[in-house]
Design an enzyme around this catalytic site. Structure first.
Site, short mmCIF file in Angstrom:
data_model
loop_
_atom_site.label_atom_id
_atom_site.label_comp_id
_atom_site.label_asym_id
_atom_site.label_seq_id
_atom_site.Cartn_x
_atom_site.Cartn_y
_atom_site.Cartn_z
N TRP A 5 0.85 -1.19 0.00
CA TRP A 5 0.00 0.00 0.00
C TRP A 5 0.89 1.25 0.00
CZ3 TRP A 5 -1.79 2.68 4.91
CH2 TRP A 5 -2.70 3.71 4.62
N LYS A 55 -13.45 -0.17 5.50
CA LYS A 55 -14.00 -1.01 4.44
C LYS A 55 -15.15 -1.89 4.94
CE LYS A 55 -10.69 0.41 1.67
NZ LYS A 55 -9.80 1.15 2.60
N ASP A 103 -1.17 -5.54 9.23
CA ASP A 103 -2.11 -4.50 8.83
C ASP A 103 -3.39 -5.21 8.42
OD1 ASP A 103 -3.53 -2.38 7.85
OD2 ASP A 103 -2.05 -1.75 6.37
#
Length: 462
Positions: free
Chosen positions: A190, A307, A271
């Site tokens: 990311w 999300k 993560d």
């Protein structure tokens, strides 16, 4: 004003970047003129009096600050907004969209918010560590309510500013209490991961992850790089739905990764941004983290609810440190709070209450799981449709099955920068330059158009 009027100017301070500027500033019957000799004249047309004075030229103290480049992900949305073409498609930012490509607020979130209004809850400051009910719920979602680490009070949980802020707190903890330690980050990863550790002053290097030949996992390269890292390295791992590739290790590969990290005395730092959103199952998407914790390893985990609950703008997440003893967990939590205090003082309450209300209510919790399955299912459906469209249209014999092997909201297309530029410039499809597309921003109706664009870009652009 009569001819006897007097004009006085106490001061004039202008920043002039062009010495050739010559302008008239009109104030009714008065005029202010910049002269070529560096002076200026203030005139009154009725009195014909002219007053000359010197103007101080101030250069901004911020002149030395250069323009920052646009964010590689968020900048895509800005470019998309500026495009007026009707067929444009935004596949850059990872945010869920409906089949009509509209933002979606979960029904269960609306119910939780209504519950908050009915209760008349106030907006007082939270403690530095955040909302207690949220911290309890998020740790139990991550590890399982009956996890021994929770029962033994070995988990230090602090509410953070979504995943990014939680990662930043973890990075600050490393910088302060593990001087000289390095973080090992997947290549690719990311886009914000490197920024977070850079700004925290934590050195990092990369381990191999993506194999462009197979558009799959370079497992041997990953193992080799983790093995060669100095003992005590923090290894940043994506809990599920690896961003940007959508390529995850298999359960058997996770076991081998855990073996190696344990042997090397490394510290895993997960993560977890997509728990429940990748497969539709909260437990399945947390399996990698639970594997490491079950082995008795000390683990850092950053969580996000952007999300899986669609709480993008609420900035709700957490940093969890699973320690080997309750005493060390207490000390770690005290230092995480100490780090948070000068950063942002305390976290926001609204999103945390939404999470706590949903997880704490069996009916709402069941509704949430059903909506997560629906969102994950829609993404799986467009993933299948995209694969079917490309496979039927491309007669070159290229194997596109990697699309189906990937998981989560992203697909790593294998397109290079030039090919990605062609997607945007010719087809008005906006994506990151590494070839990542967000399937969450794709509809079934647009799959065929996207397939045409990918085939054209792959075969006709070098």
């Amino acid at each position: 004003m009569g001819s006897s009027s007097v004009f006085s100017v106490a001061s004039a301070s202008l920043s002039l970047h062009d010495t050739n500027i010559k302008k008239n500033l009109n104030f009714g019957t008065n005029a202010f003129r910049f002269n070529n000799d560096g002076t200026n004249t203030f005139s009154n047309f009725k009195s014909s009096r002219r007053i000359s004075m010197a103007v101080a030229v101030n250069v901004s103290r911020f002149e030395g600050i250069p323009m920052a480049p646009p964010d590689p992900i968020l900048g895509v949305s800005e470019a998309f907004k500026a495009d007026t073409n009707a067929v444009k498609l935004n596949l850059g930012v990872g945010a869920y969209r409906t089949e009509e490509l509209q933002p979606y607020v979960l029904n269960v979130v609306k119910k939780a918010e209504n519950l908050m209004l009915e209760r008349g809850e106030n907006k007082e400051y939270l403690p530095i560590e955040g909302l207690a009910a949220f911290n309890k719920a998020t740790a139990e979602l991550l590890l399982g309510a009956d996890n021994p680490a929770i029962k033994q009070q070995r988990v230090a949980t602090v509410q953070g500013l979504s995943g990014t802020g939680s990662l930043r707190l973890g990075a600050a903890l490393i910088q302060r209490y593990f001087p000289g330690a390095k973080v090992l980050i997947s290549n690719p990863t990311w886009g914000n991961h490197k920024n977070i550790f850079n700004d925290a002053g934590v050195p990092w290097s990369e381990y191999r992850y993506y194999d462009p030949k197979t558009v799959g996992l370079d497992f041997e390269g990953m193992i080799e790089d983790i093995k060669s890292a100095p003992e005590g390295t923090f290894v940043l791992l994506h809990g599920c739905a690896h961003n940007p590739t959508g390529i995850d290790p298999t359960p058997q590969q996770w076991e081998k990764i855990a073996d190696l990290i344990q042997q090397k005395n490394h510290i895993p730092f997960f993560d977890v941004a997509y728990q429940g959103f990748a497969s539709g199952s909260l437990d399945e998407d947390a399996a990698s983290v639970r594997l490491f914790v079950a082995r008795g390893m000390e683990v850092l985990v950053a969580q996000s609810y952007s999300k899986n609950l669609g709480l993008y703008a609420e900035r709700v997440g957490a940093i969890n440190v699973i320690s080997s003893s309750p005493e060390s967990a207490t000390r770690v939590k005290s230092q995480l709070k100490r780090l948070a205090r000068p950063m942002y003082s305390n976290p926001p309450v609204h999103g945390a209450r939404i999470v706590a209300n949903i997880v704490g209510d069996p009916v709402l919790f069941g509704e949430w799981k059903a909506e997560m399955e629906m969102m994950a299912g829609r993404i799986k459906t467009v993933r299948q449709e995209l694969y079917d469209s490309i496979s039927s249209k491309d007669k070159s014999g290229k194997d596109w099955s990697f699309i189906l092997k990937q998981i989560g909201m992203f697909s790593f297309t294998g397109l290079n920068k030039n090919q990605s530029d062609n997607m945007t410039n010719k087809w008005h499809i906006y994506m990151t330059k590494d070839g990542r597309i967000s399937l969450a921003g794709l509809s079934l109706a647009k799959c065929e158009y996207l397939a045409d664009a990918i085939i054209d870009s792959y075969h006709n652009v070098s």
